[in-house]
Design a protein around this motif. Structure first.
Motif: not given
Length: 162
Positions: A12-19, A40-45
């Motif tokens: 998602t756009k939100e995940q990419d922004m967090k990364l 990063a793994q916390g963001v994407y799983g």
């Protein structure tokens, strides 16, 4: 098992922004790779190749080093995890009491191998080492639920709960 296809990586756009924020936070910091990978793994799983490439470019660490770290440490995963993460203990006590047969039944029932996720994202399967419940051997976990003193015939009933 037959050859499996891994679902295409979608973020998602939100995940990419967090990364991007994580990368900026650690950019230029010595020893940043493992903290970046954890976050990063916390963001994407998990850490698909697309995320690893973005980290590589962002903190200027070669892909070979990133892949080496991700595949060496067991806390990192390059495969997606299911909503229900099944862990079958293959420690000595569990193995001697039949956990090998239990994991085979789960693989057969779900059509996946250890380290894989069902195509619908519902289940993933891991072989674990001792979880400290040897008195309940053989043991499997589904997320935080623990099932002990199992026989192969228990597998279908357990899976049907989820």
């Amino acid at each position: 098992m037959s050859e499996k296809t891994v679902p295409a990586f979608v973020s998602t756009k939100e995940q990419d922004m967090k990364l991007d924020e994580i990368i900026q936070k650690y950019k230029g910091t010595d020893g940043a790779l493992i903290p970046v990978l954890h976050e990063a793994q916390g963001v994407y799983g998990y850490l698909p190749i697309e995320v690893q490439k973005k980290i590589s470019e962002g903190i200027n660490v070669p892909m070979s080093e990133i892949y080496g770290v991700v595949t060496f440490y067991t806390q990192f995963s390059i495969n997606p995890k299911g909503k229900y993460q099944i862990g079958v203990c293959l420690g000595t006590a569990c193995y001697v009491k039949g956990s090998g047969d239990i994991i085979e039944r789960i693989k057969e029932r779900l059509g996946i191998d250890v380290g894989e996720c069902t195509p619908d994202g519902k289940f993933s399967l891991e072989a674990t080492r001792c979880i400290g419940a040897c008195g309940l051997a053989p043991v499997l976990t589904v997320n935080d639920d623990v099932y002990g003193r199992l026989v192969v015939d228990d597998v279908d009933d357990i899976l049907s709960k989820y």
